[in-house]
Design an enzyme around this catalytic site. Sequence first.
Site, PDB file in Angstrom:
ATOM      1  N   ALA A 274       0.881  -1.075  -0.088  1.00  0.00           N
ATOM      2  CA  ALA A 274       0.008  -0.095  -0.035  1.00  0.00           C
ATOM      3  C   ALA A 274       0.937   1.188   0.074  1.00  0.00           C
ATOM      4  CB  ALA A 274      -1.013   0.064   1.210  1.00  0.00           C
ATOM      5  N   ASP A 320      26.163  26.769 -31.762  1.00  0.00           N
ATOM      6  CA  ASP A 320      26.587  27.425 -33.195  1.00  0.00           C
ATOM      7  C   ASP A 320      26.543  28.689 -33.448  1.00  0.00           C
ATOM      8  OD1 ASP A 320      28.258  26.895 -35.356  1.00  0.00           O
ATOM      9  OD2 ASP A 320      26.390  26.126 -36.350  1.00  0.00           O
TER      10      ASP A 320
END
Length: 903
Positions: A274, A320
């Site tokens: 549980a 880049d």
Amino acid sequence: MATIAKQSAKTEKRAPTYRGLTEREARRRLDEHGPNTLVTGKKVSPLKIFFDQFRDFMVIILLVSTAVSAFMGDLVEAVTIIAIVILNAVLGFIQEFRTEKTLDALRNLAAPTAKVIRDGKRVVIPAQLVVPGDLVELEAGDRIPADGRVIECKNFFVDESLLTGESLPVEKTSAPAAGSADRNNSVFMGTMVTGGRCMAYVTATGMDTEMGKIAGMIEEIEDEQTPLQKRLEHLGKFIAIACLGICAVVTVTGILRGEALFTMLLSGISLAVAAVPEGLPAIVTISLALGVQRMLRRNALVRKLPTVETLGCATVICSDKTGTLTENKMTVRRIYTADGNYDVSGIGFEPVGEITQNGRKLRTPFNRALSLLLETGVLCNNSILVQSDSSADGVIKKLRKVFSDRGKWTIQGDPTEGALLVVAAKAGVDEKKLSEYYRRIDEIPFDSDRKCMTVICADKKGDIYVFTKGAADVIINKCSRIMAGGEAVLLDSRRKAAVLAANERMAGDALRVLGFAYKKLSDKRYTTEQLETDLVFLGLAGMIDPPRKEAFEAVQKCKLAGIKPVMITGDHKGTAAAIASELNIYNKGDMLLTGADLETMNETALQKVADKVTVYARVSPKHKLMIVRALKRLGHVVAMTGDGVNDAPAVKEADIGVAMGITGTDVTKEASSMILLDDNFASIVSAVEEGRVIYSNIRKFIRYLLSCNIGEVLTMFLGMILGLPIPLFPLQILWVNLVTDGLPAIALSLEPAEKDIMMQKPRGTKENIFSGGLLHLIVIRGILIGLCTLAVFCSILFFTGNVVRARTAAFLTLVLTQLIHVFECKSERKSIFEIPVLNNKALILAVSCSVAMILAVIYIPVLQPIFKTTSIVAEDWALVLGFTGIVPVAASMFRRRGAKKRT
């Protein structure tokens, strides 16, 4: 003397005769070196990808829970849990199925055929049969089949963006290479010939080529766990230890009280099962998948689910320059003539902008020098400025929305020439009218020896003109006069020095400078050399690929968020520094390293200075990989962008590999974990922000689910210790975990960003998922939920003696306290009384559904026997609501007390 037409029609000198390899020698070399193909590693099967989804520690715990539930005879719970595990695996599999296609895409880039010289004859063979020593003929449109050295060429240009990421074609010569970053006499496998012809000697094939080395580098890079995967694994171990502890305590306590060993062992195992939050792995996966959809709307396509969260940890973004930080659209910024200096506004290929002098807009007609310069830029030009068709179909229009920053205007041809067309259009020069007035007679194309291009045109009166553009220092030396004050005057040493000084200033600002000149021909019979002498100098135009407008704000956002932006480019040092400075990436005190610098350094040396470097220029593929590894060793979470094949190893090595969607190659896209649909740096920053939001929301629903589970376990545990009847049945707990908790937890993943999300520093990769006091919040709130639930159960049981009614009221209390708690989980720093409760519509809807479902379970007669509930009365409701209301007040008091202690 020959006429112009005859001069241009002369037959080129015939190339020397080559014998090439013999077929016998070619076969021997093929046996020695192997076929000209890229070797791929063992492919990962779809089945392996699917079963790998079950290796997650949390999933293993759920599988153990399934086995325990089945052993105890609780088949409903076992089937439910296994269904959740399979759903989670399917979702993960769908997202990751395409991640191992990098080398397949790389292999597809190889040329299908090649033109080689064998036994003195030109033959076409499959590219895989090319061997070292072969002589290969190359011309415009060919894909180069192997690495080679240029023997002879004519106006030979190659698009190497596949390898370098730079958009401009590279001119090749037969001269020796100047250095590792400037191999001007080498050609490389997979790149495209854009112009001219060449004979090349093959130096490397297959895995020995530059592309083969990159393929090998990709193979060597191992996948690593993402920060989220590490944190969830830690969480799984925490839950496993807690479950074992609960099981042991319950079993020992029961035995000490005289209960049967087997009975207490089963009770302990049931309670431990549980305690497992069954829905957590699936909700994490769903949360990440929903994040993927939100990122897609922000032009970021995520290929690997954990990347969504990893983005929020990024401490360095290596980007880049071309097309990501810049527009990838050459733009004229400045113009110089003997009559003055001019600035040009506007960015990109859209002809919107103006020419100003000293801050004032110039009015037409312009002075003669400026007008002739702009007209020369249009006439001495082979590119076309075109506007997209507005009548495109729906699909194209949708794509345009994604790539909206590309605009409606594009250039067909060389981007440098395109910039000249755009600046002329901004000045109001009508290209169509100019082309009608001047008819081109002939052209002397650009070549590396002359460094200029010349066209000869006739106007409607029959007069012949020469228009020339090229390198500024070359053009000035072809001129004897200069246009000044509307007249062609003598180009004396003073005026020449002024022109060269203007050229130096522009070049110093990283502008690419072109010179312009013209003259009127008095005699139509000229040689090429005579056409390009005694010209009238018109002026200079300085152009650059400008930074994106969005990149300025994105860089600022990065710095506020504690993220370091780094520019890595194949471009020249001066250009890189200028763009980086303009974007505030490169500042006083920062370091700039070139590929040549990196060649002299080992990884240890780079590691010592990497934190100080913000710009890397003229780098090669191995340098990019070296940079990423150095940053990772320093503890950074690195995002790396890339588009060319050269970027693929670094993109794969990075924690977050980002490929370009428009200019990127298939190789880089397949190596990446995220693709930018608009190639825009700002989209990376947006994705980082989204990643932070997602991680914050994951913490929110982990807090919610674990608090609820602690409350459930405590209710059951104390009930057993006190010798009470079972407060809640396993099916009721499972209902709460999967149905009542599940929807609000998913809705928490849609929680909007907190205002200061990008003002916080990136979290550390080793930071615990419970850091920042989260565990304290979870435990305190879990205890309060458990105590209130048990209090209601005990009270009603004491006053009525009806265990079913007491259990139903406890069931209702557990659900309502949890549903109130879900609103507390919206913020880790504010109480429920200080946060905007209604700003998440999905959460309101989820809570409403959960309330409706718990009421249905309690009041619909058909469901009552299944869930063992009964209808409760007004007195019960009063008790339930009273204890439910106490919890947030008490939690708020604990929070304030904890905050005072921390301060």
